[in-house]
Design an enzyme around this catalytic site. Structure first.
Site, PDB file in Angstrom:
ATOM      1  NE  ARG A 179       0.996  -9.847   4.357  1.00 54.41           N
ATOM      2  CZ  ARG A 179       0.226 -10.586   3.380  1.00 54.41           C
ATOM      3  NH1 ARG A 179      -0.484 -11.280   4.044  1.00 54.41           N
ATOM      4  NH2 ARG A 179      -0.267  -9.929   2.253  1.00 54.41           N
ATOM      5  CB  SER A 210       1.474  -4.583   1.540  1.00 56.25           C
ATOM      6  OG  SER A 210       0.569  -4.993   0.684  1.00 56.25           O
ATOM      7  CD  GLU A 225       3.631  -7.161   4.276  1.00 55.07           C
ATOM      8  OE1 GLU A 225       3.019  -8.490   4.649  1.00 55.07           O
ATOM      9  OE2 GLU A 225       3.497  -6.398   3.540  1.00 55.07           O
TER      10      GLU A 225
HETATM   11  N1  EPU Z   1      -7.904   0.500  -1.848  1.00 55.07           N
HETATM   12  C1  EPU Z   1      -7.944   1.819  -2.100  1.00 55.07           C
HETATM   13  N2  EPU Z   1      -6.872   2.553  -2.572  1.00 55.07           N
HETATM   14  C2  EPU Z   1      -5.895   1.987  -3.266  1.00 55.07           C
HETATM   15  C3  EPU Z   1      -5.549   0.432  -2.989  1.00 55.07           C
HETATM   16  C4  EPU Z   1      -6.874  -0.156  -2.559  1.00 55.07           C
HETATM   17  O1  EPU Z   1      -8.943   2.427  -1.407  1.00 55.07           O
HETATM   18  O2  EPU Z   1      -4.930   2.317  -3.638  1.00 55.07           O
HETATM   19  C5  EPU Z   1      -8.915  -0.266  -1.137  1.00 55.07           C
HETATM   20  C6  EPU Z   1      -9.868  -0.702  -2.105  1.00 55.07           C
HETATM   21  O3  EPU Z   1     -11.207  -0.537  -1.487  1.00 55.07           O
HETATM   22  C7  EPU Z   1      -9.777  -2.161  -1.833  1.00 55.07           C
HETATM   23  C8  EPU Z   1      -8.938  -2.464  -0.940  1.00 55.07           C
HETATM   24  O4  EPU Z   1      -8.386  -1.603  -0.552  1.00 55.07           O
HETATM   25  O5  EPU Z   1     -10.789  -3.005  -2.465  1.00 55.07           O
HETATM   26  C9  EPU Z   1      -8.017  -3.614  -0.632  1.00 55.07           C
HETATM   27  O6  EPU Z   1      -6.974  -3.700  -1.573  1.00 55.07           O
HETATM   28  P1  EPU Z   1      -6.391  -4.904  -2.220  1.00 55.07           P
HETATM   29  O7  EPU Z   1      -7.354  -5.738  -2.757  1.00 55.07           O
HETATM   30  O8  EPU Z   1      -5.433  -4.488  -3.315  1.00 55.07           O
HETATM   31  O9  EPU Z   1      -5.811  -5.528  -0.739  1.00 55.07           O
HETATM   32  P2  EPU Z   1      -4.942  -5.091   0.195  1.00 55.07           P
HETATM   33  O10 EPU Z   1      -5.697  -5.193   1.625  1.00 55.07           O
HETATM   34  O11 EPU Z   1      -4.555  -3.442  -0.012  1.00 55.07           O
HETATM   35  C10 EPU Z   1      -3.519  -7.128   0.489  1.00 55.07           C
HETATM   36  C11 EPU Z   1      -2.252  -7.653   0.916  1.00 55.07           C
HETATM   37  C12 EPU Z   1      -1.590  -7.728  -0.626  1.00 55.07           C
HETATM   38  C13 EPU Z   1      -2.341  -8.784  -1.270  1.00 55.07           C
HETATM   39  C14 EPU Z   1      -3.728  -8.083  -1.310  1.00 55.07           C
HETATM   40  C15 EPU Z   1      -4.654  -9.226  -2.134  1.00 55.07           C
HETATM   41  C16 EPU Z   1      -1.497  -6.922   3.137  1.00 55.07           C
HETATM   42  C17 EPU Z   1      -0.702  -5.891   3.920  1.00 55.07           C
HETATM   43  N3  EPU Z   1      -1.523  -6.729   1.775  1.00 55.07           N
HETATM   44  O12 EPU Z   1      -3.580  -5.738   0.316  1.00 55.07           O
HETATM   45  O13 EPU Z   1      -0.215  -8.327  -0.189  1.00 55.07           O
HETATM   46  O14 EPU Z   1      -1.711  -8.959  -2.720  1.00 55.07           O
HETATM   47  O15 EPU Z   1      -4.231  -7.890  -0.259  1.00 55.07           O
HETATM   48  O16 EPU Z   1      -4.883 -10.160  -1.484  1.00 55.07           O
HETATM   49  O17 EPU Z   1      -2.178  -7.727   3.653  1.00 55.07           O
HETATM   50  C18 EPU Z   1       1.934  -7.596   0.228  1.00 55.07           C
HETATM   51  O18 EPU Z   1       1.728  -8.375   1.436  1.00 55.07           O
HETATM   52  O19 EPU Z   1       2.914  -7.134  -0.097  1.00 55.07           O
HETATM   53  C19 EPU Z   1       0.857  -7.673  -0.660  1.00 55.07           C
HETATM   54  C20 EPU Z   1       0.924  -6.877  -1.708  1.00 55.07           C
END
Ligand code: EPU
Length: 350
Positions: A171, A244, A340
């Site tokens: 990012r 995010s 972000e």
């Molecule tokens: N989780 C929770 N609660 C929630 C949502 C998620 O506990 O409400 C936990 C779950 O265990 C899940 C883990 O968080 O397995 C990761 O969640 P997710 O797969 O949605 O990924 P993220 O790390 O929260 C990142 C990116 C997203 C991208 C997703 C999928 C960043 C800041 N965000 O989110 O990017 O879509 O991975 O690859 O790196 C964005 O940047 O705007 C964005 C949406």
């Protein structure tokens, strides 16, 4: 008002509600829209841009307006997609900054090109993609970028920056560190014809398995990504948000180990030498903040990493919720969260 330069539109006191996906009610003293980025030197020579540091907006999907922008807002509206080279296996594209990101992803899939499918449905424009090195479902855009074309207002030069020049990281990029030094005008991508889909991210493999697909095409992967995103992430066209709101924090391995011992379910990922990336969503969720609401600003009930505008929230309302979330997570887990999106009219550090 007549157009001072062909293909340049200048609007006074412009409503930015439709130009930021949080839907914050804010106005710009000047909005300058430029179809042909090669005219930027001319644009910087005329009022109201001359001598200013314009705020460049793409889709407005990575910005929180806490106050009105002090300088003119600049939008690049060119939408050309040109094939620079095609040797049958690899295709090099030059894409204008103003192309909608998802439009490019779908266009690539229609042409049988692979690489962008895991990044389907990310809001925003092509010009914004390299700035924060957009990433999702196991792919970061830096893996597909050959070069970035930018205009440098201080010198009046157009530059072509190689992938290495862009200093991409999670990012992050050189453009994020020096937001007024460069204006991204176009991006060169290197895509493959018939390359193998990237299924490394567990959620994608699970989604494809649930659909009974064993040998997924690039389109199947895009469909899976679109389905997951629609399920998890609120649609900015329905409820204001900027994806995010916080980056996943990167901490020393020993800090992650201590946290993991106390919280065995915390998702932890490798992040380079002696470093670990923690799931900010998990930390926020487990600080009982998913669905938290303060007036019209809140944390999405569906995904703890997303802040939402339930209707009439101001940027200050959303920032207050963000600070409450960060302070609560710091207090509960000892981990600092960083936003972000770019903040306009405020700084995160107090
Ligand atoms: N989780 C929770 N609660 C929630 C949502 C998620 O506990 O409400 C936990 C779950 O265990 C899940 C883990 O968080 O397995 C990761 O969640 P997710 O797969 O949605 O990924 P993220 O790390 O929260 C990142 C990116 C997203 C991208 C997703 C999928 C960043 C800041 N965000 O989110 O990017 O879509 O991975 O690859 O790196 C964005 O940047 O705007 C964005 C949406």
């Amino acid at each position: 008002m007549t157009d001072p330069i062909p293909g340049v539109r200048i609007t006074r006191d412009a409503d930015l509600r439709g130009l930021n996906t949080f839907g914050v009610d804010v106005r710009a003293a000047w909005l300058v829209e430029v179809d042909d980025a090669s005219r930027l030197a001319d644009v910087f020579a005329i009022e109201p841009v001359a001598g200013s540091t314009p705020l460049v907006l793409g889709g407005g999907s990575n910005v929180l307006f806490v106050g009105a922008p002090g300088d003119p807002v600049l939008r690049l509206t060119g939408t050309a997609i040109d094939v620079l080279a095609d040797d049958g296996d690899t295709v090099q594209l030059r894409v204008d900054a103003g192309v909608e990101w998802h439009t490019l992803v779908m266009r690539a899939i229609e042409e049988g090109l692979s690489g962008l499918e895991n990044l389907a449905l990310i809001p925003g424009t092509v010009g914004a993609a390299p700035i924060q090195n957009i990433g999702a479902y196991g792919v970061e855009v830096r893996e597909l970028i050959d070069a970035v074309h930018a205009f440098e207002p201080a010198t009046g030069r157009h530059v072509r920056m190689s992938n290495t020049d862009c200093a991409f990281a999670y990012r992050d990029s050189v453009f994020k560190h020096a937001p007024s030094r460069y204006i991204v005008t176009a991006v060169e991508f290197r895509l493959r014809r018939g390359g193998a889909p990237n299924l490394g991210y567990a959620g994608i493999a699970d989604e494809l398995a649930a659909r009974g697909i064993e040998s997924p095409t690039v389109r199947d992967v895009a469909d899976a990504v679109i389905a997951i995103r629609r399920r998890k992430l609120p649609d900015p066209a329905v409820i204001g948000n900027a994806g995010s709101f916080f980056k996943n924090p990167i901490v020393p391995a020993d800090v992650a180990d201590t946290l993991l011992a106390a919280n065995p379910r915390l998702p932890v990922f490798a992040a380079g030498d002696g470093l670990r990336k923690l799931s900010a969503a998990w930390l926020i969720d487990n600080a009982s903040l998913r669905g938290y609401r303060d007036g019209d600003a809140g944390v999405s009930p569906g995904h703890a990493l997303v802040l939402v505008n339930h209707g009439g929230a101001s940027g200050a309302d959303l920032l207050r919720v963000a600070r409450h979330v960060a302070a609560t997570v710091l207090n509960r887990f000892g981990v600092a969260l960083e936003p972000e999106p770019r903040l306009i009219g405020a700084t995160w550090a107090q």
